[in-house]
Write a protein that holds these residues in place. Structure first.
Motif, PDB file in Angstrom:
ATOM      1  N   GLU A 154       0.823  -1.211   0.000  1.00 51.69           N
ATOM      2  CA  GLU A 154       0.000   0.000   0.000  1.00 51.69           C
ATOM      3  C   GLU A 154       0.858   1.263   0.000  1.00 51.69           C
ATOM      4  OE1 GLU A 154      -3.156   2.367   2.877  1.00 51.69           O
ATOM      5  OE2 GLU A 154      -2.696   0.277   3.316  1.00 51.69           O
ATOM      6  N   GLU A 171       1.081   4.181  -2.670  1.00 50.13           N
ATOM      7  CA  GLU A 171       0.669   5.513  -2.223  1.00 50.13           C
ATOM      8  C   GLU A 171       1.762   6.554  -2.454  1.00 50.13           C
ATOM      9  OE1 GLU A 171      -0.751   7.538   1.966  1.00 50.13           O
ATOM     10  OE2 GLU A 171      -1.144   5.414   1.650  1.00 50.13           O
ATOM     11  N   THR A 217      -2.246  -9.155  -1.967  1.00 51.19           N
ATOM     12  CA  THR A 217      -2.135  -7.841  -2.602  1.00 51.19           C
ATOM     13  C   THR A 217      -3.335  -7.472  -3.471  1.00 51.19           C
ATOM     14  OG1 THR A 217      -0.889  -8.745  -4.480  1.00 51.19           O
ATOM     15  CG2 THR A 217       0.385  -7.887  -2.601  1.00 51.19           C
ATOM     16  N   VAL A 229      -5.474  -4.476  -2.177  1.00 47.25           N
ATOM     17  CA  VAL A 229      -4.710  -3.217  -2.212  1.00 47.25           C
ATOM     18  C   VAL A 229      -4.588  -2.735  -3.652  1.00 47.25           C
ATOM     19  CG1 VAL A 229      -2.497  -2.120  -1.690  1.00 47.25           C
ATOM     20  CG2 VAL A 229      -3.428  -3.835  -0.121  1.00 47.25           C
TER      21      VAL A 229
END
Length: 116
Positions: free
Chosen positions: A69, A73, A105, A108
């Motif tokens: 994440e 991000e 994953t 995410v």
């Protein structure tokens, strides 16, 4: 060289903890982020891939999801980069490891693919 709090903010996309919980977070902030992530020999992207790989080959589901994440991000990696990393991981760390990473994953990656 950045301070641990500055690098924590860049890598984890959040403010570094300021309270001492017995030393663990302080060491994480000051040593891991302040001394290791701040070294100039590797790029932050390269360090991300190394950290993701180390986290993937250890049984650490929540930590892996968090690292994926934050890699997305921060913009260090893209969802396509993560997919390619999983394919590469499968051939070096083993299919069961990569299958676990793939499963962990997906939520995410779906979030980041929906945002673009």
């Amino acid at each position: 060289m950045s301070t641990g709090a500055e690098m924590w903010r860049e890598v984890m996309c959040t403010e570094a903890p300021t309270t001492d919980d017995g030393g663990f977070l302080e060491l994480t902030r000051d040593h891991v982020f302040g001394r290791i992530w701040s070294r100039g020999q590797l790029s932050r992207r390269e360090r991300r891939l190394i950290s993701l790989t180390c986290t993937a080959v250890n049984p650490s589901g929540p930590a892996l999801a968090l690292h994926v994440e934050k890699a997305l991000e921060s913009g260090d990696l893209t969802p396509d980069d993560i997919d390619e990393w999983i394919i590469h991981l499968a051939h070096y760390a083993g299919w069961p490891v990569a299958a676990n990473v793939y499963t962990l994953t997906r939520p995410v990656l779906a979030h980041f693919r929906d945002d673009t």
